[in-house]
Design a protein around this motif. Structure first.
Motif, PDB file in Angstrom:
ATOM      1  N   VAL A 271       1.645   5.320  -9.372  1.00 16.52           N
ATOM      2  CA  VAL A 271       0.803   5.796  -8.267  1.00 16.52           C
ATOM      3  C   VAL A 271       0.580   7.301  -8.429  1.00 16.52           C
ATOM      4  O   VAL A 271       1.527   8.057  -8.605  1.00 16.52           O
ATOM      5  CB  VAL A 271       1.473   5.507  -6.913  1.00 16.52           C
TER       6      VAL A 271
ATOM      7  N   HIS B 120     -11.240  -0.134  -4.049  1.00 16.74           N
ATOM      8  CA  HIS B 120     -10.243  -0.681  -3.140  1.00 16.74           C
ATOM      9  C   HIS B 120     -10.838  -0.980  -1.764  1.00 16.74           C
ATOM     10  O   HIS B 120     -10.153  -0.855  -0.732  1.00 16.74           O
ATOM     11  CB  HIS B 120      -9.032   0.256  -3.011  1.00 16.74           C
TER      12      HIS B 120
ATOM     13  N   CYS C 112      -7.216   5.629   3.609  1.00 25.05           N
ATOM     14  CA  CYS C 112      -6.192   4.593   3.557  1.00 25.05           C
ATOM     15  C   CYS C 112      -6.598   3.414   4.446  1.00 25.05           C
ATOM     16  O   CYS C 112      -7.499   3.524   5.285  1.00 25.05           O
ATOM     17  CB  CYS C 112      -4.837   5.153   3.975  1.00 25.05           C
TER      18      CYS C 112
ATOM     19  N   THR D 107      -3.128   3.556  -2.888  1.00 24.84           N
ATOM     20  CA  THR D 107      -2.955   2.726  -4.077  1.00 24.84           C
ATOM     21  C   THR D 107      -2.371   1.393  -3.630  1.00 24.84           C
ATOM     22  O   THR D 107      -1.386   1.365  -2.889  1.00 24.84           O
ATOM     23  CB  THR D 107      -2.019   3.390  -5.102  1.00 24.84           C
TER      24      THR D 107
ATOM     25  N   ARG E  10      -0.417  -3.308  -9.923  1.00 27.43           N
ATOM     26  CA  ARG E  10      -1.272  -2.267  -9.374  1.00 27.43           C
ATOM     27  C   ARG E  10      -2.739  -2.672  -9.470  1.00 27.43           C
ATOM     28  O   ARG E  10      -3.219  -3.090 -10.521  1.00 27.43           O
ATOM     29  CB  ARG E  10      -1.045  -0.942 -10.117  1.00 27.43           C
TER      30      ARG E  10
ATOM     31  N   GLU F  61       0.846  -1.199   0.000  1.00 29.18           N
ATOM     32  CA  GLU F  61       0.000   0.000   0.000  1.00 29.18           C
ATOM     33  C   GLU F  61       0.878   1.244   0.000  1.00 29.18           C
ATOM     34  O   GLU F  61       1.764   1.391   0.840  1.00 29.18           O
ATOM     35  CB  GLU F  61      -0.906   0.039   1.221  1.00 29.18           C
ATOM     36  N   TYR F  62       0.640   2.126  -0.963  1.00 29.96           N
ATOM     37  CA  TYR F  62       1.218   3.474  -0.939  1.00 29.96           C
ATOM     38  C   TYR F  62       0.223   4.380  -0.231  1.00 29.96           C
ATOM     39  O   TYR F  62      -0.974   4.402  -0.587  1.00 29.96           O
ATOM     40  CB  TYR F  62       1.489   3.963  -2.362  1.00 29.96           C
TER      41      TYR F  62
ATOM     42  N   THR G 240      -3.593   8.424  -3.056  1.00 31.13           N
ATOM     43  CA  THR G 240      -3.635   7.467  -1.954  1.00 31.13           C
ATOM     44  C   THR G 240      -5.082   7.147  -1.604  1.00 31.13           C
ATOM     45  O   THR G 240      -5.950   8.020  -1.697  1.00 31.13           O
ATOM     46  CB  THR G 240      -2.942   8.065  -0.711  1.00 31.13           C
TER      47      THR G 240
END
Length: 609
Positions: free
Chosen positions: A567, A584, A459, A572, A579, A450-451, A570
């Motif tokens: 990316v 998500h 997130c 990502t 990717r 996870e970025y 966020t």
């Protein structure tokens, strides 16, 4: 699971193929022994009366002046969304497609007038518009396999295109204006504007005012397509905020604990208020617009009787070739020239991953005018011969633009190596114990990277996605965290990343990681030091590490890896090095990981068999 027929039709390629099928059917019907029935059907009148007032229109006009207003209303909603939360929000990013869109309207009009201006100058508006549904469907069918960045560029361009095209219809194809209905229309627009300013979340007041606006515009003599577009622009759009989402979660918890009608109604209202009325109306109308309204429009307008000498007359008419040249050559030249000029003037650059060949291929596909073109033809020509010639030109241009786009994409792929028009999808660099923060077993079947940044409102640590994945998979999955601070939106994220890396030097990255997310709304220097004390860090070493210039460089290294991996926001996620595209949420990611694990487990069996 194989997609259903409805799901296939809802896709961009499916909707484009549906339009092709309906267009061919309309042509076959209009040229069959039952052609009289075709024309009689669309000339059938239907009247709606309320007291002494009545609206009596043919089915053809109900489609063109009624249902198509919904189509243009959806276009207006999309434009407002793009300005509020989409690609047009970043003005610099939008300047290149803006200039390309303007020249993509002007150059085709000039080409048409240079060819057919002497015979039928009123038809110039037939070459200014691009059919977005056809364009995106054709892009899926003949463009690069990965073309999302090109798609965004073309969508931004068609926003400009559609706005100018509808404005041209409203200004240049209005013969007589009646004042009092126009005054009512203006009042309806003002009411829509004020309604948006009050942040009214219910959709019904907007719908009621749009209906009033449509009727008033129709009575005023101005083509109602412009009313649909402007009304869509008035409906407010905004990004969903985490605080609102959290409050909705509490409402649903109340309903779960007390499943009663009042609690259900309150939760439903809270859910609706969390999403902008623009987005909700767009989601409700997008499907009917692409699957019902536009195909009905094609059925009502594409049925040209080609028997007799119609094709012969069209082949020798400057109107036909003015339309073909304007759409096929004009769109390609105007959009390509506009893109080049904008870049030379330093107004912007091409989207990441998109080459000039892909831009030219997309410009060629923009020559598919269809919807707006046929609408203008119906307004511009009273002479049936000119109308037929222009319609033949639109249909011929659609085929030629599609073929030209395919050729350009093929040349770009084979000659210039433009195999993709999208961001990278491979994790760069790969997961490495010396580079990454890894949580989980090194023997795990799958890896989730996870970025993120520490002020990201959605997130995985904030929303609980990570916990859901861990509860479902346990040691079968390991987790990797990489920084990508979004400095223009999250001013404290970069410093917080440095704080986490300082904690990592004492072996407590994940403890600090959790604490920073738990306090993401109140990040500052005093909070960082208090959190460091609470998790038991050596404060002298912590202070020394915070001052080390190598830590910001390390965070910047993570950010570079994000850029190289495609990316751009966020959160990502990368699942096993690729990717993740699409939603998500935990349910979607779990399903994707399960599918990948099942595929991996089946491969050894296939090799043994």
């Amino acid at each position: 699971m194989r997609p259903t027929l409805l799901e296939r039709l809802r896709s961009e390629s499916g909707s484009a193929l549906l339009l092709v099928a309906v267009t061919v059917f309309a042509l076959l019907w209009a040229n069959s022994p039952f052609s009289r029935l075709y024309h009689e059907l669309w000339e059938t009148h239907m009247e709606v009366t309320v007291g002494s007032w009545g609206l009596n229109l043919s089915l053809h006009h109900w489609v063109n002046d009624g249902l198509m207003v919904i189509f243009f209303f959806v276009v207006g909603l999309e434009v407002r969304q793009e300005f509020a939360v989409g690609s047009l929000r970043d003005r610099r990013r939008a300047l290149v497609p803006l200039v390309a869109g303007v020249l993509g309207v002007g150059v085709p009009a000039l080409i048409y007038l240079s060819i057919a201006g002497g015979e039928a100058p009123a038809g110039w508006g037939a070459v200014v518009g691009t059919d977005t549904a056809f364009l995106l469907g054709a892009l899926v069918l003949v463009g690069p396999a990965m073309s999302n960045q090109l798609r965004i560029f073309l969508l931004t361009l068609t926003v400009v295109d559609d706005f100018l095209a509808v404005s041209i219809i409203g200004v240049f194809y209005t013969e007589q204006v009646r004042i009092w209905p126009l005054v009512i229309a203006v009042f309806a627009l003002v009411a829509l504007f004020l309604l948006g300013r009050t942040r009214q979340w219910r959709s019904s007041p907007y719908v009621a005012l749009v209906i009033v606006l449509w009727l008033a515009t129709l009575e005023s003599g101005i083509h109602p397509s412009i009313a649909g577009m402007v009304a869509g622009l008035m409906v407010p759009a905004f990004a969903t905020h985490r605080g609102v989402v959290d409050s909705v979660a509490h409402l649903f918890r109340d309903f779960r604990q007390s499943p009663e009608a009042d609690a259900a109604r309150t939760a439903s209202r809270g859910l609706a208020r969390s999403i902008s009325v623009n987005e909700r109306l767009h989601a409700a109308l997008r499907g009917p617009s692409s699957l019902v309204i536009v195909p009905l429009f094609a059925l009502a307008n594409a049925g040209v009787d080609l028997r007799g000498d119609t094709l012969g007359q069209a082949a020798t008419s400057t109107v036909t070739w003015g339309v073909v040249a304007g759409l096929v050559i004009g769109k390609l030249a105007g959009i390509s020239l506009g893109t080049w000029l904008a870049m030379r003037m330093g107004l912007g650059k091409l989207p990441d991953g998109v080459g000039p060949g892909s831009i030219m291929g997309g410009a060629a596909l923009s020559g598919i005018g269809f919807t707006v073109s046929l609408l203008v033809i119906g307004l511009a020509f009273t002479d049936q011969q000119h109308s037929n010639a222009a319609t033949v030109g639109v249909l011929l241009a659609m085929v030629l633009a599609w073929l030209l786009g395919w050729i350009i994409f093929w040349v770009a792929r084979v000659r210039f190596g433009e195999t993709s028009a999208d961001l990278p999808v491979t994790l760069t660099p790969a997961v490495n114990e010396d580079y990454d923060h890894i949580f989980g077993s090194p023997d795990a079947e799958a890896t989730v990277v996870e970025y993120f940044d520490y002020e990201c409102p959605f997130c995985s640590r904030t929303t609980g996605i990570g916990q859901d994945l861990y509860q479902h998979f346990g040691d079968r999955v390991r987790f990797v965290a990489r920084h990508v601070p979004i400095a223009d939106r999250h001013p404290n994220a970069e410093r917080a990343a440095v704080v986490a890396e300082a904690a990592a030097r004492q072996g407590q990255f994940w403890d600090m990681h959790k604490q920073l997310f738990d306090h993401q709304d109140h990040l500052d220097e005093s909070v960082y030091r208090r959190l460091a004390q609470e998790i038991g860090l050596d404060m002298d070493q912590f202070e020394s590490d915070l001052a080390d210039p190598e830590l910001p460089k390390w965070v910047a290294k993570h950010a570079r890896s994000a850029h190289e991996s495609g990316v751009r926001g966020t959160p990502t996620f990368f699942l096993n090095g690729s990717r993740h595209l699409g939603a998500h949420d935990a349910r979607t990611i779990i399903a994707e990981l399960e599918a990948q694990m099942n595929t991996q487990s089946e491969q050894p069996l296939r090799r043994r068999s």
